[in-house]
Design a protein around this motif. Structure first.
Motif, mmCIF file in Angstrom:
data_model
loop_
_atom_site.group_PDB
_atom_site.id
_atom_site.type_symbol
_atom_site.label_atom_id
_atom_site.label_comp_id
_atom_site.label_asym_id
_atom_site.label_seq_id
_atom_site.Cartn_x
_atom_site.Cartn_y
_atom_site.Cartn_z
ATOM 1 N N MET A 102 27.034 28.557 -5.563
ATOM 2 C CA MET A 102 26.555 27.350 -4.888
ATOM 3 C C MET A 102 25.063 27.425 -4.562
ATOM 4 S SD MET A 102 29.384 25.727 -4.757
ATOM 5 C CE MET A 102 31.133 25.750 -4.384
ATOM 6 N N ASP A 272 33.473 23.881 -5.514
ATOM 7 C CA ASP A 272 34.160 24.317 -4.299
ATOM 8 C C ASP A 272 35.668 24.139 -4.422
ATOM 9 O OD1 ASP A 272 34.706 25.177 -1.776
ATOM 10 O OD2 ASP A 272 33.504 23.699 -0.730
ATOM 11 N N SER A 276 37.754 27.603 -4.818
ATOM 12 C CA SER A 276 38.592 28.054 -3.699
ATOM 13 C C SER A 276 40.040 28.240 -4.126
ATOM 14 C CB SER A 276 38.509 27.057 -2.546
ATOM 15 O OG SER A 276 38.992 25.785 -2.935
ATOM 16 N N THR A 310 31.550 24.383 5.234
ATOM 17 C CA THR A 310 30.540 23.783 4.358
ATOM 18 C C THR A 310 29.772 22.693 5.092
ATOM 19 O OG1 THR A 310 31.707 24.277 2.301
ATOM 20 C CG2 THR A 310 30.226 22.380 2.276
ATOM 21 N N SER A 320 27.101 25.531 0.227
ATOM 22 C CA SER A 320 28.538 25.478 0.522
ATOM 23 C C SER A 320 29.128 26.852 0.856
ATOM 24 C CB SER A 320 29.282 24.892 -0.679
ATOM 25 O OG SER A 320 28.776 23.625 -1.025
ATOM 26 N N VAL A 322 32.574 29.295 1.110
ATOM 27 C CA VAL A 322 33.839 29.473 0.387
ATOM 28 C C VAL A 322 34.560 30.704 0.911
ATOM 29 C CG1 VAL A 322 32.945 28.400 -1.725
ATOM 30 C CG2 VAL A 322 32.698 30.871 -1.396
#
Length: 451
Positions: A102, A272, A276, A310, A320, A322
């Motif tokens: 990210m 994301d 994830s 985030t 972001s 995670v």
């Protein structure tokens, strides 16, 4: 007996009263076959493995113009609080921190290539986090995770393991990367490489002879000693909290009115969303963290914490957040509950005030532990004889991870392989996975078109 069962610690007798009893009841330590001592040690191991993020994230985001001390605050404070929330609410041993994929997108693509300002970039991160929060509340991500069949769970575990191993090799300068791809062999005889060999050998020996709980931290310690002897330095962590508010609420929320930003927001959302999923499934596969049905208790709360972090991170100066893959280090060290995450989160918060302490543990000291974890995760994958579908999807996921260093692309390749082979063999496939495969492919195509 499953590999997870074989690797599980014997269940301790629950304490009845006092602080230990309170911890046991809230985190279900006895029910999960763990102890508070084991969880704290595992949480410290996770922290040591991911502590480089408080150095690297501000450095990368600084390339986008975000004040480094502000990014440092966001990394340590938001990451620490989110990780504690993960432990207390979801009761899972996942650390939460800015994703490396990210911050690179923000610094080098959104700001560097597309020429958006860093407040606009943070605004895009915010809106992607809002979208993530919405789909988490609607349980869309949860539905996709629960629909993933056995062969894809093994494939995602393999992708995460290979990714972790490659991070370790890269940190030790054993392999070189360029443009996000492997670029060849590095220095196999330098001090970082020797530190990797030392840490890996130490962890493997202790694991082999029954000292599983201390294998990972001992490996990191052994590597740190080699680094010190070899003159391996450490990066500067920042100047505490001086200037840390420079990015506070500086994000530009009006960027949502720019149609050109929508594609970027969608890319951040897709990275994301699917990242994830891959990490949660991969980190918990073949461990007691999954129940007999293959589900992860507390998963919905974990996904909500991920999305909330985030949003919070974008308001303080970070990309972001995670579930971090280095959580595998603590899980390998025996973490089975949220107490491990609480420990990691508290140590992240301490970085705000005692950052120089980490100067004694250079990032290179974690390489051996990461490779050790990757090896143990891969050896835990034992598909039944004749399970050609599992073997095929696992091999594809591992190969694409090596080729691209991108878990989302490995995930897309594994999903496509599973869908095609199931269709060819007339085996059922959940409709959600057909849709997920198509969306994954579209998101990856959009990344290439956007950047």
């Amino acid at each position: 007996m499953t590999p997870a069962d074989a690797d599980s610690p014997s269940r301790p007798r629950p304490p009845s009263t006092g602080p230990a009893g309170t911890l046991d009841r809230h985190f279900e330590l006895s029910a999960r076959g763990t102890t508070w001592r084991r969880e704290i040690l595992a949480g410290a191991s996770t922290f040591l493995a991911l502590s480089y993020i408080v150095i690297v994230n501000p450095a990368i985001l600084g390339q986008a113009g975000i004040p480094r001390t502000a990014a440092f605050l966001a990394t340590a404070a938001v990451g620490g609080l989110a990780t504690i929330a993960m432990g207390l609410w979801a009761r899972l041993p996942f650390a939460v921190a800015p994703g490396m994929e990210m911050n690179s997108v923000i610094a080098f693509s959104v700001v560097g290539t597309l020429a958006y300002t860093w407040p606009q970039a943070l605004g895009m991160v915010f809106w992607s986090g809002v979208a993530m929060l919405v789909v988490s509340l609607l349980r869309v991500r949860e539905a996709v995770i629960n629909a993933i069949p056995t062969e894809l769970r093994s494939a995602l575990a393999a992708a995460v393991a290979v990714f972790i191993g490659l991070i370790g090799l890269q940190i030790a300068h054993v392999v070189r990367t360029s443009g996000g791809h492997l670029a060849g062999a590095g220095d196999w005889t330098g001090a970082p490489a020797i530190a990797l060999y030392t840490g890996l050998a130490t962890a493997l020996l202790l694991d082999r002879y029954g000292a599983k709980a201390v294998a990972v931290p001992a490996g990191i310690l052994a590597s740190a000693l080699v680094c010190a002897a070899g003159g391996v330095g450490v990066a500067h962590l920042g100047h505490g909290l001086d200037g840390s508010g420079a990015a506070l609420f500086r994000l530009d929320l009006t960027v949502i009115a720019d149609p050109g930003a929508w594609g970027v927001i969608l890319v951040l959302f897709a990275l994301d969303f699917f990242g994830s999923i891959a990490k949660i499934v991969g980190l918990t596969a073949h461990t007691p963290l999954q129940d007999r049905a293959g589900k992860v208790p507390g998963m919905r709360q974990a996904l909500l914490v991920d999305a909330g972090a985030t949003i919070a991170g974008s308001t303080t100066g970070s990309s972001s957040f995670v579930a971090f893959v280095e959580s595998a280090v603590g899980i390998r060290a025996g973490a089975r509950s949220g107490l491990s995450a609480v420990t990691t989160g508290l140590l992240l918060l301490l970085c705000l005030f005692f950052a120089p302490v980490l100067a004694h543990v250079p990032v290179e000291a974690t390489a051996g532990a990461l490779v050790f974890v990757a090896i143990k995760m891969l050896t835990a994958l034992r598909p039944a004889r004749g399970e050609h579908l599992t073997l095929a999807t696992t091999a594809v996921a591992a190969a694409v991870t090596v080729a691209t260093l991108a878990i989302d692309q490995a995930m897309a390749a594994a999903f496509a392989t599973s869908a095609l082979l199931r269709a060819a063999g007339r085996r059922p496939l959940h409709p959600a996975l057909w849709a997920t495969t198509l969306v994954l492919a579209a998101s990856i195509l959009l990344q290439y078109l956007q950047f």
